[in-house]
Design a protein around this motif. Structure first.
Motif, PDB file in Angstrom:
ATOM      1  N   LEU A 144       0.810  -1.215   0.000  1.00 41.80           N
ATOM      2  CA  LEU A 144       0.000   0.000   0.000  1.00 41.80           C
ATOM      3  C   LEU A 144       0.847   1.270   0.000  1.00 41.80           C
ATOM      4  O   LEU A 144       0.350   2.331  -0.363  1.00 41.80           O
ATOM      5  CB  LEU A 144      -0.935  -0.008   1.218  1.00 41.80           C
ATOM      6  CG  LEU A 144      -2.052  -1.057   1.175  1.00 41.80           C
ATOM      7  CD1 LEU A 144      -2.796  -1.088   2.503  1.00 41.80           C
ATOM      8  CD2 LEU A 144      -3.019  -0.762   0.038  1.00 41.80           C
ATOM      9  N   ARG A 145       2.094   1.162   0.417  1.00 45.89           N
ATOM     10  CA  ARG A 145       2.979   2.328   0.419  1.00 45.89           C
ATOM     11  C   ARG A 145       3.473   2.656  -0.987  1.00 45.89           C
ATOM     12  O   ARG A 145       3.988   3.724  -1.228  1.00 45.89           O
ATOM     13  CB  ARG A 145       4.197   2.060   1.306  1.00 45.89           C
ATOM     14  CG  ARG A 145       3.897   2.088   2.752  1.00 45.89           C
ATOM     15  CD  ARG A 145       5.177   2.008   3.531  1.00 45.89           C
ATOM     16  NE  ARG A 145       4.903   1.762   4.932  1.00 45.89           N
ATOM     17  CZ  ARG A 145       5.704   1.075   5.732  1.00 45.89           C
ATOM     18  NH1 ARG A 145       6.828   0.579   5.279  1.00 45.89           N
ATOM     19  NH2 ARG A 145       5.381   0.921   6.992  1.00 45.89           N
ATOM     20  N   GLY A 146       3.394   1.701  -1.873  1.00 42.12           N
ATOM     21  CA  GLY A 146       3.926   1.895  -3.233  1.00 42.12           C
ATOM     22  C   GLY A 146       3.151   2.952  -3.989  1.00 42.12           C
ATOM     23  O   GLY A 146       2.112   3.457  -3.566  1.00 42.12           O
ATOM     24  N   ARG A 147       3.644   3.292  -5.185  1.00 42.83           N
ATOM     25  CA  ARG A 147       3.028   4.314  -6.004  1.00 42.83           C
ATOM     26  C   ARG A 147       1.704   3.817  -6.558  1.00 42.83           C
ATOM     27  O   ARG A 147       1.586   2.686  -7.012  1.00 42.83           O
ATOM     28  CB  ARG A 147       3.966   4.617  -7.160  1.00 42.83           C
ATOM     29  CG  ARG A 147       4.023   6.076  -7.446  1.00 42.83           C
ATOM     30  CD  ARG A 147       5.022   6.318  -8.488  1.00 42.83           C
ATOM     31  NE  ARG A 147       6.048   7.166  -7.892  1.00 42.83           N
ATOM     32  CZ  ARG A 147       6.878   7.869  -8.596  1.00 42.83           C
ATOM     33  NH1 ARG A 147       6.882   7.772  -9.885  1.00 42.83           N
ATOM     34  NH2 ARG A 147       7.747   8.630  -8.017  1.00 42.83           N
ATOM     35  N   SER A 148       0.754   4.666  -6.553  1.00 45.68           N
ATOM     36  CA  SER A 148      -0.556   4.330  -7.087  1.00 45.68           C
ATOM     37  C   SER A 148      -0.497   4.405  -8.612  1.00 45.68           C
ATOM     38  O   SER A 148       0.090   5.304  -9.191  1.00 45.68           O
ATOM     39  CB  SER A 148      -1.591   5.300  -6.522  1.00 45.68           C
ATOM     40  OG  SER A 148      -2.795   5.166  -7.199  1.00 45.68           O
ATOM     41  N   SER A 149      -1.143   3.457  -9.318  1.00 52.73           N
ATOM     42  CA  SER A 149      -1.072   3.448 -10.776  1.00 52.73           C
ATOM     43  C   SER A 149      -2.021   4.465 -11.409  1.00 52.73           C
ATOM     44  O   SER A 149      -1.890   4.777 -12.586  1.00 52.73           O
ATOM     45  CB  SER A 149      -1.417   2.030 -11.296  1.00 52.73           C
ATOM     46  OG  SER A 149      -2.706   1.665 -10.857  1.00 52.73           O
ATOM     47  N   GLY A 150      -2.975   5.003 -10.653  1.00 50.31           N
ATOM     48  CA  GLY A 150      -3.952   5.941 -11.206  1.00 50.31           C
ATOM     49  C   GLY A 150      -3.455   7.363 -11.350  1.00 50.31           C
ATOM     50  O   GLY A 150      -4.048   8.181 -12.021  1.00 50.31           O
ATOM     51  N   PHE A 151      -2.326   7.701 -10.716  1.00 50.44           N
ATOM     52  CA  PHE A 151      -1.841   9.066 -10.751  1.00 50.44           C
ATOM     53  C   PHE A 151      -0.590   9.179 -11.601  1.00 50.44           C
ATOM     54  O   PHE A 151       0.216   8.284 -11.667  1.00 50.44           O
ATOM     55  CB  PHE A 151      -1.503   9.563  -9.332  1.00 50.44           C
ATOM     56  CG  PHE A 151      -2.723   9.634  -8.443  1.00 50.44           C
ATOM     57  CD1 PHE A 151      -3.633  10.654  -8.601  1.00 50.44           C
ATOM     58  CD2 PHE A 151      -2.958   8.679  -7.474  1.00 50.44           C
ATOM     59  CE1 PHE A 151      -4.744  10.732  -7.793  1.00 50.44           C
ATOM     60  CE2 PHE A 151      -4.051   8.752  -6.661  1.00 50.44           C
ATOM     61  CZ  PHE A 151      -4.958   9.761  -6.817  1.00 50.44           C
ATOM     62  N   GLU A 152      -0.445  10.317 -12.280  1.00 52.15           N
ATOM     63  CA  GLU A 152       0.745  10.576 -13.110  1.00 52.15           C
ATOM     64  C   GLU A 152       1.460  11.787 -12.535  1.00 52.15           C
ATOM     65  O   GLU A 152       0.834  12.737 -12.084  1.00 52.15           O
ATOM     66  CB  GLU A 152       0.330  10.859 -14.537  1.00 52.15           C
ATOM     67  CG  GLU A 152      -0.510   9.783 -15.128  1.00 52.15           C
ATOM     68  CD  GLU A 152       0.200   9.090 -16.280  1.00 52.15           C
ATOM     69  OE1 GLU A 152       1.212   9.613 -16.717  1.00 52.15           O
ATOM     70  OE2 GLU A 152      -0.278   8.041 -16.666  1.00 52.15           O
ATOM     71  N   ASP A 153       2.758  11.786 -12.615  1.00 56.09           N
ATOM     72  CA  ASP A 153       3.533  12.933 -12.108  1.00 56.09           C
ATOM     73  C   ASP A 153       3.748  13.957 -13.164  1.00 56.09           C
ATOM     74  O   ASP A 153       4.016  13.856 -14.249  1.00 56.09           O
ATOM     75  CB  ASP A 153       4.897  12.466 -11.575  1.00 56.09           C
ATOM     76  CG  ASP A 153       4.750  11.880 -10.190  1.00 56.09           C
ATOM     77  OD1 ASP A 153       3.736  12.134  -9.543  1.00 56.09           O
ATOM     78  OD2 ASP A 153       5.667  11.151  -9.755  1.00 56.09           O
TER      79      ASP A 153
END
Length: 153
Positions: A144-153
């Motif tokens: 759960l700490r990992g990067r979420s796939s729904g958001f882009e930087d």
């Protein structure tokens, strides 16, 4: 003890436990200045005692007791095989002498106790399950700490 050595006089024996004893010849006392209680007396009179017991030269204790005593003594054992105990809790030489001797006897008594052998056991089924459940739960927290796939930087 070998057959050609004479038995120490009972008055020079210091009982440890059962039939085990040490002799007064194995002990060496040195009086030094103490810190702590005593007021002005502490600056003038050497009341603290430094008791030296030559463990390796001792002829009355069995070898297994000596090796356990060396382990228990730890840093109080010198490289020459002497156990050094310093007693300065009391104001008088005699009480400090008794204190040091009592602490040495206590150390030797503890050395006479044979350690209980550890019996290897297998982990229970419940403990295995609890371990695996804890690992899964920890893995989920980290995931759960990992990067979420729904958001882009």
């Amino acid at each position: 003890m070998s057959g050609d050595e004479e038995e120490p006089a009972p008055s020079s024996r210091i009982p440890v436990i059962g039939r085990l004893y040490i002799t007064r010849d194995d002990l060496n006392e040195e009086f030094i200045r103490a810190s702590g209680p005593g007021g002005q007396n502490v600056n003038k009179v050497s009341t603290a005692v430094q008791l030296r017991f030559n463990l390796w030269a001792n002829q009355t204790l069995p070898q297994d007791v000596k090796s356990r005593a060396a382990k228990i003594a730890g840093s109080r054992l010198t490289q020459y095989g002497e156990i050094i105990l310093q007693a300065d809790r009391h104001r008088t030489r005699e009480r400090n002498r008794e204190d040091a001797l009592a602490r040495l006897i206590d150390l030797l008594k503890r050395a006479t106790e044979k350690p209980k052998p550890r019996k290897a056991t297998k982990p229970t089924l419940g403990s295995k399950r609890r371990r695996l459940d804890a690992k899964k739960q920890r893995g989920q927290v980290k995931k759960l700490r990992g990067r979420s796939s729904g958001f882009e930087d």
